[in-house]
Design a protein around this motif. Structure first.
Motif, mmCIF file in Angstrom:
data_model
loop_
_atom_site.group_PDB
_atom_site.id
_atom_site.type_symbol
_atom_site.label_atom_id
_atom_site.label_comp_id
_atom_site.label_asym_id
_atom_site.label_seq_id
_atom_site.Cartn_x
_atom_site.Cartn_y
_atom_site.Cartn_z
ATOM 1 N N THR A 111 6.370 9.411 -8.204
ATOM 2 C CA THR A 111 7.332 8.366 -7.906
ATOM 3 C C THR A 111 7.872 8.325 -6.307
ATOM 4 O O THR A 111 8.378 9.238 -5.675
ATOM 5 N N VAL A 112 7.461 7.198 -5.782
ATOM 6 C CA VAL A 112 7.558 6.737 -4.388
ATOM 7 C C VAL A 112 8.526 5.723 -4.271
ATOM 8 O O VAL A 112 8.384 4.852 -4.785
ATOM 9 N N THR A 139 13.974 -2.020 -1.169
ATOM 10 C CA THR A 139 13.395 -0.746 -1.585
ATOM 11 C C THR A 139 13.292 -0.409 -3.048
ATOM 12 O O THR A 139 14.518 -0.390 -3.879
ATOM 13 N N MET A 140 12.142 -0.181 -3.760
ATOM 14 C CA MET A 140 12.292 0.106 -4.866
ATOM 15 C C MET A 140 11.337 1.645 -5.175
ATOM 16 O O MET A 140 10.330 1.786 -4.622
ATOM 17 N N GLN A 141 11.914 2.183 -6.188
ATOM 18 C CA GLN A 141 11.164 3.331 -6.643
ATOM 19 C C GLN A 141 10.012 3.084 -7.735
ATOM 20 O O GLN A 141 10.323 2.637 -8.712
ATOM 21 N N VAL A 142 8.805 3.237 -7.452
ATOM 22 C CA VAL A 142 7.698 3.036 -8.279
ATOM 23 C C VAL A 142 7.132 4.373 -8.566
ATOM 24 O O VAL A 142 6.777 5.179 -7.898
ATOM 25 N N GLU A 154 0.688 -1.142 -0.024
ATOM 26 C CA GLU A 154 -0.013 0.110 -0.079
ATOM 27 C C GLU A 154 0.758 1.383 -0.100
ATOM 28 O O GLU A 154 2.128 1.255 0.509
ATOM 29 N N VAL A 155 0.379 2.510 -0.398
ATOM 30 C CA VAL A 155 1.037 3.636 -0.472
ATOM 31 C C VAL A 155 -0.208 4.740 -0.426
ATOM 32 O O VAL A 155 -1.246 4.740 -0.825
ATOM 33 N N SER A 156 0.450 5.596 0.328
ATOM 34 C CA SER A 156 -0.325 6.798 0.683
ATOM 35 C C SER A 156 0.223 8.017 0.056
ATOM 36 O O SER A 156 1.417 8.297 -0.163
ATOM 37 N N LEU A 157 -0.715 8.799 -0.711
ATOM 38 C CA LEU A 157 -0.549 10.023 -1.570
ATOM 39 C C LEU A 157 -1.412 11.209 -1.021
ATOM 40 O O LEU A 157 -2.170 11.118 -0.620
ATOM 41 N N SER A 158 -0.649 12.373 -1.297
ATOM 42 C CA SER A 158 -1.179 13.575 -1.169
ATOM 43 C C SER A 158 -2.246 13.607 -2.311
ATOM 44 O O SER A 158 -2.159 13.114 -3.366
ATOM 45 N N PHE A 159 -3.326 14.668 -2.179
ATOM 46 C CA PHE A 159 -4.188 14.727 -3.274
ATOM 47 C C PHE A 159 -3.446 15.158 -4.386
ATOM 48 O O PHE A 159 -3.911 14.908 -5.759
#
Length: 392
Positions: free
Chosen positions: A161-162, A239-242, A148-153
């Protein structure tokens, strides 16, 4: 369908095509017959239903180049359908179990009639089963990973890229993924390295399950590795940059092919599934590909009209023309100022007008409103409401 039926059935005759028919001719013949004998066109006709099943069965074999080749080879091997297993000995007859045709024997030696391990190689592709005599260890696909990943609006709208830290099973470094402390595992004798065992389902067909002895690996460790306990897999973190594409919405699940756990023995990696959580924005909302915003306006702007500046997400403000007599709650559209669509275009910004009522008035403003009230005496905006209520 039994083995005997498979060998003796003439699928070319079923479809009414010659043995050297092209793929196009086979397809054309199948479609014509399928329309004629389809159950929907022959309701209650059991003969037509059986004929349709026979046609479909023939097309399933002849319509697939690989299956057709195996079918032709099998019929040629047994004299074009002349499959007559006898008691053995005289007349060149064969003496073996029908199960051997599909690799039923597990020995891998020479079966009766001189066919090593049966004839599973001939029928392997057609019935999804290979010869039991093979010792080739199959590649194994890596596991899928969920995260899972949380993003700002703003990140969700524009893309981001997270970094994602993931834990998954990977080849054990201590034994190089073999599972054996000495690096020399042996081929599993139960599944002969395939990682699967067959179980019959009747009619000559079979299903496969993971081998219970090697747990689907195809290999067994004589000296199990202390780190992975003979499994050949150990927990690994990375750790992967997605890159999260622009325009994702809250709760959306994204599939990234080949970004999951590594495979075994040259097998492909699994997939990575990322569930996105999007934070709310203090000003903007979202409705599909469109963004939404509520803009307060004064009474005079709504009544007399005017130009209103509206903020946009991450860009310069736009100016919308407010027509005279704009009611409270009216929605206008600023095109191309919304979320990014899959094709790269943008949705719109939906601007809802909200008439702002002041809580405090200056003397000049109060006098102006009093004058307006006197000028509109006799106008009742609720008159139609009461008339409608009486007529209902």
């Amino acid at each position: 369908m039994s083995t005997k039926d498979f060998i003796e059935k003439d699928y070319y005759k079923v479809l009414g095509v010659p043995k050297d028919a092209t793929e196009a001719e086979i397809k054309k013949a199948y479609r014509k017959l399928a329309r004629e004998f389809h159950p929907d066109a022959n309701k209650g006709n059991t003969k037509a239903e059986e004929r349709f099943k026979e046609i479909s069965e023939a097309n399933d074999v002849l319509g697939d180049p690989k299956k057709r080749k195996e079918y032709d080879e099998a019929r040629a091997l047994f004299g074009n359908g002349g499959f007559r297993p006898g008691p053995g000995g005289a007349g060149g007859s064969f003496n073996f179990d029908l199960g051997d045709l599909f690799g039923g024997a597990q020995g891998g030696g020479q079966g009766a009639g001189g066919f090593g391990g049966g004839l599973g190689d001939v029928f392997g592709g057609l019935f999804n089963r290979g010869s039991s005599g093979t010792t080739r260890v199959q590649p194994r696909r890596g596991q899928d990973i969920d995260t899972e990943v949380s993003l700002s609006f703003t990140e969700a709208i524009e893309g981001a890229t997270v970094p994602l830290r993931m834990s998954s099973q990977a080849p054990c470094k201590a034994c190089s993924g073999t599972g054996d402390a000495n690096g020399n595992p042996r081929v599993c004798p139960t599944c002969v390295g395939t990682g699967q065992v067959a179980r019959g389902s009747g009619g000559g067909f079979s299903l496969t399950d993971p081998c219970p002895d090697c747990k689907g690996r195809g290999l067994i460790a004589e000296n199990p590795c202390e780190i992975c306990k003979g499994s050949g897999r150990a927990k690994s973190s990375r750790t992967m940059q997605v890159r999260i594409p622009a325009g994702v919405s809250d709760g959306q699940r994204i599939r990234l092919r080949g970004k999951g756990a590594p495979g075994e023995r040259g097998g492909p990696a699994g997939d990575l599934y990322v569930t996105v959580h999007v934070d709310t924005h203090p000003v903007f909302g979202r409705k599909g590909d469109n963004l939404t915003v509520t803009v307060p306006v004064t009474f005079s702007e709504a009544a007399l009209g005017g130009e209103v500046r509206v903020p946009t997400l991450g860009g310069p403000a736009v100016t919308l023309k407010l027509p005279p007599g704009t009611p409270n709650g009216r929605t206008m559209r600023a095109r191309g100022k919304g979320a990014v669509r899959k094709d790269g275009t943008r949705g719109d910004l939906l601007v809802t007008v909200e008439v702002s009522v002041p809580t405090e008035l200056s003397g000049k403003a109060r006098d102006a409103l009093e004058a307006y009230r006197e000028a509109t005496v006799g106008e009742d905006p609720r008159a139609e409401l009461f008339q409608a209520a009486k007529g209902a």
